[in-house]
Structure formats: structure tokens, C-alpha cells
Design an enzyme around this catalytic site. Structure first.
Site, PDB file in Angstrom:
ATOM      1  N   VAL A 121      64.411  32.949 -20.936  1.00 22.29           N
ATOM      2  CA  VAL A 121      64.758  33.020 -22.176  1.00 22.29           C
ATOM      3  C   VAL A 121      65.801  32.312 -21.877  1.00 22.29           C
ATOM      4  O   VAL A 121      66.901  31.735 -23.098  1.00 22.29           O
ATOM      5  CB  VAL A 121      64.923  34.125 -22.292  1.00 22.29           C
ATOM      6  CG1 VAL A 121      65.523  34.063 -23.944  1.00 22.29           C
ATOM      7  CG2 VAL A 121      63.200  34.644 -22.079  1.00 22.29           C
ATOM      8  N   GLY A 122      67.190  32.865 -21.188  1.00 23.90           N
ATOM      9  CA  GLY A 122      68.684  32.447 -21.172  1.00 23.90           C
ATOM     10  C   GLY A 122      68.923  31.116 -21.074  1.00 23.90           C
ATOM     11  O   GLY A 122      69.881  30.494 -21.888  1.00 23.90           O
TER      12      GLY A 122
ATOM     13  N   THR B  16      56.362  39.002 -26.872  1.00 21.83           N
ATOM     14  CA  THR B  16      55.120  38.819 -26.079  1.00 21.83           C
ATOM     15  C   THR B  16      55.044  38.331 -25.173  1.00 21.83           C
ATOM     16  O   THR B  16      56.296  38.126 -24.145  1.00 21.83           O
ATOM     17  CB  THR B  16      53.666  38.178 -27.087  1.00 21.83           C
ATOM     18  OG1 THR B  16      54.356  37.541 -27.946  1.00 21.83           O
ATOM     19  CG2 THR B  16      53.395  40.121 -28.488  1.00 21.83           C
ATOM     20  N   ASN B  17      54.092  37.388 -24.709  1.00 16.06           N
ATOM     21  CA  ASN B  17      54.048  36.726 -23.642  1.00 16.06           C
ATOM     22  C   ASN B  17      54.707  35.308 -23.486  1.00 16.06           C
ATOM     23  O   ASN B  17      54.767  34.334 -24.895  1.00 16.06           O
ATOM     24  CB  ASN B  17      53.039  36.212 -22.210  1.00 16.06           C
ATOM     25  CG  ASN B  17      52.302  36.030 -21.415  1.00 16.06           C
ATOM     26  OD1 ASN B  17      53.053  35.565 -20.546  1.00 16.06           O
ATOM     27  ND2 ASN B  17      51.573  37.337 -21.094  1.00 16.06           N
TER      28      ASN B  17
ATOM     29  N   TYR C 159      57.363  48.977 -13.523  1.00 10.67           N
ATOM     30  CA  TYR C 159      58.493  47.806 -14.297  1.00 10.67           C
ATOM     31  C   TYR C 159      58.432  48.688 -16.039  1.00 10.67           C
ATOM     32  O   TYR C 159      59.129  48.829 -16.779  1.00 10.67           O
ATOM     33  CB  TYR C 159      57.685  46.679 -14.289  1.00 10.67           C
ATOM     34  CG  TYR C 159      58.231  44.934 -15.379  1.00 10.67           C
ATOM     35  CD1 TYR C 159      57.495  45.628 -17.080  1.00 10.67           C
ATOM     36  CD2 TYR C 159      59.170  44.827 -15.068  1.00 10.67           C
ATOM     37  CE1 TYR C 159      58.630  44.388 -18.127  1.00 10.67           C
ATOM     38  CE2 TYR C 159      59.671  43.617 -16.149  1.00 10.67           C
ATOM     39  CZ  TYR C 159      59.496  43.645 -17.358  1.00 10.67           C
ATOM     40  OH  TYR C 159      59.869  42.828 -18.371  1.00 10.67           O
TER      41      TYR C 159
END
Lengths: 369, 321
Positions: free
Chosen positions: B18-19, B171-172, B143
Site C-alpha cells: 500500500v505504501g 478488504t483483500n 493478528y
């Protein structure tokens, strides 16, 4: 020969340990160390103690309400058993919010068993003020203690939860399977989640390492050596202290709230006797509620009236309904405990309260308040 | 800094899936705004499991805003092996980051949760109000609880200090720069890597499990654009689900078939039903997001998957695997 016998003893004592990995570790240690047991000051390793059915029990929070009760049972009531060594820690020995200090004190004592009572605790009004601190500080304490215990190979840790951590929206009575079934009451969510996470942590240690770390869930505990601070303490010690001062000043006893919320109270000495049984003989990872039965639940008003009788309080009792009531009820089932110990006899509430009030009056100057 | 409407945004986990997507949107797509300074941290800059290192990097940069993406993450099989480590490491990371942000007076922290943390026994679709309504799926409870506690922690900061620390629930996620490790990674990158290797070896693609579980997939670039909106304009402490709609949910079998098309995979596809399926579904509602951004357009799944596969093939040597 000696070694095999020792391992046999472990198999029966720790039969509940499902992980063969753990037994393999024990067997490996056993075969490499056949040490003759000698008395003295040397610190035997955990595995050496276990080999000879010895327990070295470390109690964190040993100077608190429950810790002192355990000390009393061990020291004054002959509640200890042969082969048991008991060490009671207080904040003077280590700051358990500090990882290095916790590691050091565990390395020093190398316990085989741990009763983990240390926590940041407080009554309704303190929780409402600093939920964040209750969350963070207790998470640190619990992680430090559980991890340190794991690293010195302690075979059992008994931590202390509370019925105040259960879901707020729930059916009654609550039982051990319901802990995580919804959010806790908003007033003390920081403390509640931190305590709930001990159960998560225990299950994770069991799954990853086969550790038999468990927890007990008392209802509202009271007794000598409590924190009688009116702002921060729990309801019974708060009422005792307030009534004591009101009597001296010839003023009414002001009870915060409407007096209608209901609580089950457990005497610290009864709780101590039960915790000793848990350390020795309760082998589940899932928690166990330690409480009087549902039928023993009383309202805050009834509790206040009992304090009035115990202290022979002469003034009026008034209710400040501007103050918060907190959770209305948290009725817990003690059915699981009763299945294990059907004959356990709790101290009658009035008698326990009288002993507590007498202790407070006699120890007013030194009492925590 | 706040007085001149300047933002200094620190992104933890800046080199992850995501980064990297956020970096791409800021640097390649003109997604940044005037007055914004962006700093992307990776594990080279600080070990966020270490309190002192975290404090030091926050003191060095003094961010006004934080996007907290760093975590110990993994797919189904890794979680099942080391739930304890997932619990402990993520609790440490999250406490260190949130507390460091608080101490440098950051006005906003946006942390990253996941739909896999929701209650296992639940009605569908799940929404933001349901996070704590029951235990999570057993496979990744360590987690899940650690992530849930970010929401608890945020609410405690708000209550005690008035901080506006919040979280998003994707989500995924999939996309370039993912972890394509077959043992430890998530399902889509795992399938992509497996198909790529199977094609090279002329062998079948072996999908773990029955192929029947269902998932909503969100492209990392779409997620990045949404996270930027959250940092700038979403002002609730309560989390927000960032996802495609419920109707976009696909089965693992359908996802495998999409990977086959995207990679032009020629061999057979088989299902190893001895392997665990994990949670059957985690269908999440994106109604809250749609109320805020009714016109947000997600990249179509097949297109996003094609871009991801193309990236993987082109960057095979350097890809994390």
C-alpha cells in the site's frame, strides 16, 4: 531410573498439555541433567524443580488486595504445601511496565509457576478519566510478565481478569465462553480490553508453544489491605472509608449513584484459597469464573446498608443520583467452579464485611487511601 | 506547521504494497497537494517494534499527519503457524507508533485494519459498527485482535486527549510491489507466482483449498487514492471500510481463473482440497464510503489484475518472494 520417574510425575501433573513438543523438550532436558536435589540458596532451573515436583511460585502484585490474601492463607492458615516455595513481588521489586526490570526479576527467581495479579486498577470514576492509560499500562505489564514467564520456562501462569470486562450487551448470567462476544461497558473499555487480551495471549502461547497459561475471573473483590481511596477505589472499600469519615464528622453517608446497580462480592480470602487450587489443579487454558453464586448478588443499596451495620454507623444514608451508576449488573455464573469444587464454602458476606471493616478501623493510619 | 495549512505526512510501511501505491499516486499521478510534504519510512529507517527507534524517527520528522501501514502481515498459513508473534509484534508496533505520534502532537493518524479481523460468526454484509461483536476467525486471531485494538486505542486517545486518530478497513489488497511469497503471502500474489512458475515448468497450477471461499479484492492504487482522501477529509474516529461493493465479491476459483487469463496460463488448474480454506467469506459493506464518495470509480478487476501480473513478470527478479 530417577529421571524416568521424574518424567512420569510430570506426565500426570501436566497431562493437560496437548503439545508433544513440550513433552519432548522436557524429555530432552531430563536426559541431560540428572541432578541430585540439595537444599540451599542456589537457584535451580525451572526444569530441575519440576523434575522433583517442586514449585517455585512467583506472585506479582503480591502486596495488593488479593496478593496479601494469598500471603495470609499461605503464612497464617497453613495453606502452603510441601515442595512449594512462595515469592511475593511488589512494585518495589520491579516496575512491571518496564521490560528489562521484569526480565531481571524473573531471571533472578526463575519461577516454575506464576500468579499474575499486578495491574493498574481502579473504580468507576478513575477508569472514566484515563481509559487510555488503563489500556496501555496493563498491556505492557501483561506482555512483560507473560513473556518473561515463557522465557524462564514457567509451566503455568494464572492471570487475573474480572467480570467487569464482559460484554455490556449480553444475556445473564455471563459465563466463561462469553468474554469476547461484544464490546465491554464504555466506562472502562481500556482496562477491559487489556484484560481480555490476556485470554487471547494465553491461547496464543498454548497454540504456538503448548504453554498452559490460564486466567481466573473474580467478581468484585473486597477485604483487608484494599485500596480504600474514595476517588479511585472500588465500591465497598469506598463505602467503608466514607462511612468511617462521615461517622467521625457526624455527617450523612453519601452513596454515589442511585444504589440500584447489582454486584456479586467475593471475599479476598476466599478468592485466595480458590486461586491456590487453580495454580495446583486447574488445567484448562480457558478462564474460570471465581465467584459466589448468582443468588448472592446484592444491590449497592444493600451493600451500603451492610456497611452501616458492620461499622455500626449512626447517621443518615443518602444517594447522590447525579453521580454515574456504572454498569447496572454483571451477573456471573459460577457453575463451572461448582462443577470442580461442589463443596467450596464461601465466607458469609456479613462476616467478611465485618472482618474487613474491623481491619480498616484497626489499621486506618496505614491503610491505602 | 498547522497554522499555514501545511501537512507533513509520515507513512510507516512506506515500501510495502500500500505504501508503494501511495508513493506512485503522489509521485507519478500528481496526487499530492500544495503544502503537503510526504515522507515514506521503511524498516531500514526504524524498527517500529523498538520504542526508542520509533521515538527517534518521529522526533526527527515531526509529522503533523501519519499514515500507519507498517505491520507484521501474512496469508492464512503463516498466521496459523505463529499467532502469538502476530499478536505481540503488532501490538508493539501500534503502541510505539500511536504514542510517538501523540508525543509529537500529530493531529491525525490513519491506521490500517482489515476485513479479516471481523467476527467470524456474524451476519453479512459486515460494517464498521460490528468489529468487536464477537471473536475473529481462529486462523489469525493474534493478528485480528492486534488490529482490532488499534480502534480501541484510537477511541482512548480521543477520550483522554481529543485526538482524531482513526483507521481504514480495506478488504483483500493486491497490486505491484506485493509480497509474492507462496508460503506466507496472500491469495492473489500467491496464485500469480504459482502460475508463473507452473507455466515455466509446464506443470498444473495447484490452488490450495476448494476454491469456494469468497473475497472482495481492492487494487492497491485505488486504496491509495482513498487513503489520501481519508487523511485529508475523513474526520470520524470510527473506522471506514474501503472496498469494492458486495456484488464484486468473487470466489477463489474465479480469482484463479482471472489469473490464468491475465498471465495467459496454458496448463491445467487443480484444487488441493487437503489444504485449509480459511474463512468462507468476509463480505463487507462499502455503504459508508459510498455515502461520502458516491462517484468513486474502482479500477475494473481484470484490468488491475493484468497490471499486477505484467508488473510481476517484468520485475520478477526484484519482486519480494
Amino acid at each position: 531410573m530417577h529421571c524416568t520417574r521424574g518424567l512420569g510425575q510430570h506426565s500426570s501433573q501436566h497431562a493437560s498439555l496437548a503439545s508433544s513438543l513440550h513433552r519432548t523438550r522436557l524429555a530432552r532436558k531430563c536426559s541431560s541433567k540428572v541432578a541430585a536435589f540439595t537444599l540451599g540458596n542456589s537457584r535451580f532451573s525451572t526444569s530441575e524443580l519440576l523434575l522433583h515436583a517442586q514449585k517455585r511460585v512467583l506472585v506479582t502484585g503480591g502486596s495488593g488486595l488479593v496478593g496479601r490474601a494469598i500471603q495470609h492463607v499461605i503464612n497464617e492458615e497453613g495453606g502452603g504445601k510441601d515442595g512449594e516455595e512462595w515469592i511475593f513481588l511488589s512494585s518495589k521489586d520491579a516496575d512491571l511496565m518496564n521490560k528489562e526490570e521484569t526480565q531481571a526479576v524473573f531471571q533472578k527467581h526463575k519461577p516454575t509457576h506464576v500468579i499474575h495479579l499486578a495491574a493498574m486498577v481502579g473504580g468507576l470514576f478513575k477508569n472514566m478519566r484515563v481509559n487510555l492509560d488503563f489500556w496501555r499500562n496493563n498491556i505492557y505489564i501483561n506482555d512483560n510478565v507473560l513473556q518473561a514467564a515463557h522465557e524462564v520456562d514457567a509451566v503455568k501462569v494464572v492471570s487475573c481478569l474480572s467480570t467487569c470486562i464482559f460484554p455490556d450487551k449480553t444475556t445473564y448470567p455471563i459465563d466463561e465462553t462469553m468474554i469476547h462476544n461484544g464490546p465491554p461497558h464504555a466506562s472502562n473499555f481500556g482496562y477491559s480490553y487489556a484484560k481480555r487480551m490476556i485470554d487471547v495471549h494465553n491461547r496464543a502461547y498454548f497454540e504456538q508453544y503448548g504453554r498452559s497459561y490460564t486466567s481466573v475471573i473474580p467478581t468484585n473483590v473486597f477485604g483487608p489491605h484494599d485500596n480504600f481511596n474514595i476517588e479511585d477505589g472500588h465500591v465497598l472499600p469506598g463505602l467503608i472509608h466514607k462511612a468511617y469519615r462521615a461517622q467521625k464528622e457526624g455527617k450523612p453517608l453519601v452513596v454515589w449513584g442511585s444504589g440500584t446497580p447489582r454486584r456479586q462480592f467475593i471475599y479476598s480470602l476466599d478468592l485466595a484459597r480458590l486461586v491456590l487450587w487453580v495454580v495446583r489443579d486447574y488445567n484448562e487454558v480457558e478462564p474460570i469464573i471465581l465467584s459466589v453464586g448468582e443468588e448472592e448478588e446484592v444491590s449497592i443499596k444493600e451493600a451500603a446498608e451492610a456497611v452501616v451495620r458492620a461499622l455500626d454507623f449512626k447517621e443518615e444514608v443518602v444517594y447522590d443520583t447525579d453521580k454515574s451508576d456504572g454498569q447496572f449488573k454483571k451477573t456471573a455464573s459460577n457453575a463451572k467452579l461448582m462443577r470442580y469444587l461442589p463443596n467450596f464454602a464461601f465466607t458469609p458476606f456479613e462476616k467478611a464485611l465485618k472482618e474487613t471493616c474491623d481491619w480498616f478501623v484497626a489499621n486506618y493510619d496505614n491503610a491505602r487511601k
